[in-house]
Design a protein around this motif. Structure first.
Motif, PDB file in Angstrom:
ATOM      1  N   VAL A   1      35.855  43.187  20.178  1.00  0.00           N
ATOM      2  CA  VAL A   1      35.576  42.256  21.277  1.00  0.00           C
ATOM      3  C   VAL A   1      36.845  41.522  21.685  1.00  0.00           C
ATOM      4  O   VAL A   1      37.170  41.429  22.885  1.00  0.00           O
ATOM      5  N   VAL A   2      37.576  40.993  20.714  1.00  0.00           N
ATOM      6  CA  VAL A   2      38.790  40.234  21.025  1.00  0.00           C
ATOM      7  C   VAL A   2      39.841  41.136  21.668  1.00  0.00           C
ATOM      8  O   VAL A   2      40.521  40.740  22.625  1.00  0.00           O
TER       9      VAL A   2
ATOM     10  N   GLN B   1      41.353  40.484  25.413  1.00  0.00           N
ATOM     11  CA  GLN B   1      42.787  40.326  25.662  1.00  0.00           C
ATOM     12  C   GLN B   1      43.291  41.340  26.684  1.00  0.00           C
ATOM     13  O   GLN B   1      44.170  41.021  27.488  1.00  0.00           O
ATOM     14  N   GLU B   2      42.731  42.525  26.671  1.00  0.00           N
ATOM     15  CA  GLU B   2      43.112  43.513  27.680  1.00  0.00           C
ATOM     16  C   GLU B   2      42.659  43.080  29.067  1.00  0.00           C
ATOM     17  O   GLU B   2      43.242  43.501  30.073  1.00  0.00           O
ATOM     18  N   LYS B   3      41.645  42.226  29.121  1.00  0.00           N
ATOM     19  CA  LYS B   3      41.161  41.669  30.384  1.00  0.00           C
ATOM     20  C   LYS B   3      41.784  40.299  30.663  1.00  0.00           C
ATOM     21  O   LYS B   3      41.289  39.530  31.491  1.00  0.00           O
TER      22      LYS B   3
ATOM     23  N   TYR C   1      48.190  38.027  13.453  1.00  0.00           N
ATOM     24  CA  TYR C   1      47.947  39.464  13.545  1.00  0.00           C
ATOM     25  C   TYR C   1      47.265  39.810  14.868  1.00  0.00           C
ATOM     26  O   TYR C   1      46.426  39.056  15.358  1.00  0.00           O
ATOM     27  N   SER C   2      47.617  40.958  15.436  1.00  0.00           N
ATOM     28  CA  SER C   2      46.935  41.452  16.624  1.00  0.00           C
ATOM     29  C   SER C   2      45.598  42.050  16.200  1.00  0.00           C
ATOM     30  O   SER C   2      45.392  42.347  15.011  1.00  0.00           O
ATOM     31  N   PRO C   3      44.656  42.264  17.129  1.00  0.00           N
ATOM     32  CA  PRO C   3      43.398  42.922  16.759  1.00  0.00           C
ATOM     33  C   PRO C   3      43.615  44.282  16.093  1.00  0.00           C
ATOM     34  O   PRO C   3      42.934  44.610  15.117  1.00  0.00           O
ATOM     35  N   ASP C   4      44.549  45.067  16.598  1.00  0.00           N
ATOM     36  CA  ASP C   4      44.818  46.373  15.984  1.00  0.00           C
ATOM     37  C   ASP C   4      45.327  46.220  14.558  1.00  0.00           C
ATOM     38  O   ASP C   4      44.958  46.990  13.661  1.00  0.00           O
ATOM     39  N   GLU C   5      46.179  45.229  14.331  1.00  0.00           N
ATOM     40  CA  GLU C   5      46.698  44.991  12.981  1.00  0.00           C
ATOM     41  C   GLU C   5      45.595  44.502  12.056  1.00  0.00           C
ATOM     42  O   GLU C   5      45.522  44.911  10.888  1.00  0.00           O
TER      43      GLU C   5
ATOM     44  N   GLY D   1      31.978  46.843  19.589  1.00  0.00           N
ATOM     45  CA  GLY D   1      32.384  45.569  20.172  1.00  0.00           C
ATOM     46  C   GLY D   1      33.315  45.755  21.348  1.00  0.00           C
ATOM     47  O   GLY D   1      33.172  45.092  22.393  1.00  0.00           O
ATOM     48  N   TYR D   2      34.254  46.659  21.210  1.00  0.00           N
ATOM     49  CA  TYR D   2      35.243  46.931  22.259  1.00  0.00           C
ATOM     50  C   TYR D   2      34.567  47.471  23.518  1.00  0.00           C
ATOM     51  O   TYR D   2      34.785  46.965  24.632  1.00  0.00           O
TER      52      TYR D   2
END
Length: 251
Positions: free
Chosen positions: A21-22, A26-28, A52-56, A236-237
Motif C-alpha cells: 500500500v505504501v 508513494q508512486e502516486k 527503509y524504502s518499501p522495497d527494502e 496491497g499494492y
C-alpha cells in the motif's frame, strides 16, 4: 508529493500488505509525514520510519521474518518471539524512537488495566515487541514493571496521535472479515474471535480518517501466513493502484 499521517493496523502476516500500500501511494506522489501503528503495522512502520524504502522493508521481511516456534511453557504463551527481537536488532539502525528519521507512534495495551498506551519515546525494540504480543499466543512484554500486549486489543487503528493534527490521515486496515466457516480449525476460530473483538473500535477509529484503505483480498490469508509475504504485499499494492480514489487527499 502530498504528505499525510499514516495509521497502520495490526493483522499478523496480513500486515505485509502495508508495504504494498505504501509503495503504491508513494508512486502516486503521496507519502507519510509520521506513522502510527500497532502490532505488525507498527513493525512495518518502524522500518519505514527508520529510513527503509518499501522495497527494502519487503526484502527484510522475506529474509528475516522468523518462523514461529511453539514452546510448551504455557505460562509464557504458546509461541516464542525471541527471534523477532533478533530481527529488530539486526536490521533497525535506530535503537530509540528519538533516533528515527520520521515520527513513529506505537500502540500497545496495558495488560494490567486494559487501557491503550501510545509509546513514542525510549526503547524502540521493547515497544515493537509489546505491540506484537498477541495474548495467549505470545507472552506479555514487561516495560518498567508494566505488562504490555498487542495494541490491537485496545485500538487496532490507532488514530489518536493525529487527532489534533491539521494534516490528512490515511488509515490502512488489513483485517477484512472473512465468511464464517464452522469447519475451521481451532487456530482459525481463535483468529476470528480476535478480529471480532476489535472490530467495534476499528469502526470508530476509521471515522476519524480522511481515507480508509482496506484491501478485501486479504480475507483469504491468516495471521500466521508468513510464507505468503510476496502475495500479501502484491494485494496491497494492486488494491491502491486499481481501486482507491485518492482525490479526497488533494482537496
Amino acid at each position: 508529493m502530498i504528505k499525510c499521517n499514516f495509521v497502520l493496523s495490526g493483522g499478523g502476516a496480513r500486515g505485509f500488505a502495508h508495504i504494498g500500500v505504501v509503495k503504491a501511494l508513494q508512486e502516486k506522489k503521496i507519502t507519510f509525514k509520521a506513522i502510527s501503528g500497532t502490532s505488525s503495522g507498527a513493525i512495518i512502520a518502524a522500518f519505514l520510519c527508520d529510513g527503509y524504502s518499501p522495497d527494502e522493508a519487503a526484502q527484510i521481511c522475506k529474509e528475516g521474518i522468523p518462523v514461529t516456534r511453539f514452546n510448551f511453557h504455557f505460562t509464557q504463551g504458546f509461541l516464542s518471539i525471541d527471534s523477532l527481537k533478533k530481527l529488530f536488532s539486526k536490521y533497525l539502525h535506530s535503537k530509540t524512537f528519538e533516533d528515527l528519521k520520521y515520527p513513529l507512534y506505537v500502540s500497545v495495551t496495558d495488560l494490567d488495566n486494559g487501557k491503550q498506551v501510545i509509546i513514542n519515546s525510549g526503547n524502540l525494540v521493547e515497544a515493537l515487541m509489546a505491540s506484537a504480543s498477541i495474548p495467549i499466543i505470545f507472552p506479555p512484554i514487561t516495560i518498567n514493571g508494566t505488562h504490555y500486549v498487542d495494541g490491537g486489543l485496545s485500538g487496532n487503528l490507532p488514530v489518536e496521535p493525529f487527532e489534533n493534527s491539521t494534516d490528512k490521515i490515511i488509515g490502512i486496515h488489513v483485517n477484512p472479515l472473512a465468511q464464517f466457516n464452522a469447519e475451521d480449525n481451532v487456530m482459525k476460530q481463535l483468529e476470528r474471535v480476535l478480529h471480532l473483538s476489535i472490530r467495534g473500535n476499528v469502526s470508530r477509529e476509521a471515522e476519524k480518517t480522511n481515507l480508509l484503505i482496506e484491501p478485501g483480498g486479504l480475507k483469504d490469508f491468516g495471521i500466521f501466513d508468513t510464507k505468503k509475504i510476496t502475495e500479501i504485499i502484491e494485494i496491497g499494492y494492486r488494491y491502491v493502484k486499481e481501486e482507491v480514489d485518492l482525490n479526497v487527499l488533494k482537496l
